[in-house]
Write a protein that holds these residues in place. Structure first.
Motif, short mmCIF file in Angstrom:
data_model
loop_
_atom_site.label_atom_id
_atom_site.label_comp_id
_atom_site.label_asym_id
_atom_site.label_seq_id
_atom_site.Cartn_x
_atom_site.Cartn_y
_atom_site.Cartn_z
N THR A 54 6.34 -2.54 -3.52
CA THR A 54 6.44 -1.83 -2.25
C THR A 54 7.79 -1.13 -2.16
O THR A 54 8.82 -1.76 -2.38
CB THR A 54 6.28 -2.82 -1.07
OG1 THR A 54 5.01 -3.44 -1.14
CG2 THR A 54 6.41 -2.10 0.27
N ASN A 55 7.77 0.16 -1.82
CA ASN A 55 9.01 0.92 -1.73
C ASN A 55 9.67 0.82 -0.35
O ASN A 55 10.89 0.92 -0.26
CB ASN A 55 8.77 2.40 -2.05
CG ASN A 55 8.48 2.60 -3.52
OD1 ASN A 55 9.04 1.91 -4.36
ND2 ASN A 55 7.60 3.53 -3.84
N SER A 56 8.89 0.63 0.72
CA SER A 56 9.47 0.59 2.06
C SER A 56 10.24 -0.72 2.27
O SER A 56 10.01 -1.72 1.59
CB SER A 56 8.39 0.75 3.12
OG SER A 56 7.48 -0.32 3.05
N SER A 57 11.16 -0.72 3.24
CA SER A 57 12.01 -1.88 3.46
C SER A 57 11.25 -3.04 4.10
O SER A 57 11.64 -4.20 3.95
CB SER A 57 13.22 -1.51 4.31
OG SER A 57 12.79 -1.03 5.57
N THR A 58 10.18 -2.76 4.85
CA THR A 58 9.36 -3.82 5.45
C THR A 58 7.89 -3.44 5.33
O THR A 58 7.55 -2.26 5.17
CB THR A 58 9.68 -4.03 6.95
OG1 THR A 58 9.38 -2.83 7.65
CG2 THR A 58 11.13 -4.42 7.16
N HIS A 59 7.02 -4.44 5.43
CA HIS A 59 5.58 -4.21 5.46
C HIS A 59 4.95 -5.34 6.27
O HIS A 59 5.23 -6.51 6.00
CB HIS A 59 4.99 -4.18 4.05
CG HIS A 59 3.60 -3.63 4.01
ND1 HIS A 59 2.52 -4.38 4.41
CD2 HIS A 59 3.12 -2.42 3.65
CE1 HIS A 59 1.42 -3.64 4.29
NE2 HIS A 59 1.77 -2.45 3.82
N PRO A 60 4.11 -5.01 7.26
CA PRO A 60 3.55 -6.05 8.14
C PRO A 60 2.66 -7.08 7.44
O PRO A 60 2.54 -8.21 7.91
CB PRO A 60 2.74 -5.26 9.17
CG PRO A 60 2.50 -3.93 8.55
CD PRO A 60 3.65 -3.67 7.62
#
Length: 65
Positions: free
Chosen positions: A38-44
């Motif tokens: 995952t590239n984004s800093s957070t993921h739900p």
């Protein structure tokens, strides 16, 4: 610790993940993180990682840091 923040996950730590095939049952698989996908800093739903044995899933909990 949950697996929703990318900064908490580094290669070499032990985590519990849910594989794509186990999403309905919620069955957890343990392993050592090899790659962070995952590239984004957070993921739900949890950061997606590849374990040292090649399995891919979303982190549900971090066992060791």
């Amino acid at each position: 610790m949950n697996g929703q923040n990318r900064k908490d996950i580094v290669p070499g730590i032990e985590v519990d993940i849910v594989l794509k095939t186990d999403q309905r049952t919620g069955k957890l698989t343990s392993g050592i993180v090899r790659d962070i996908l995952t590239n984004s800093s957070t993921h739900p739903h949890g950061i997606k990682v590849r374990l040292s044995d090649g399995q891919v899933g979303r982190v549900k909990s971090i066992k060791s840091k």
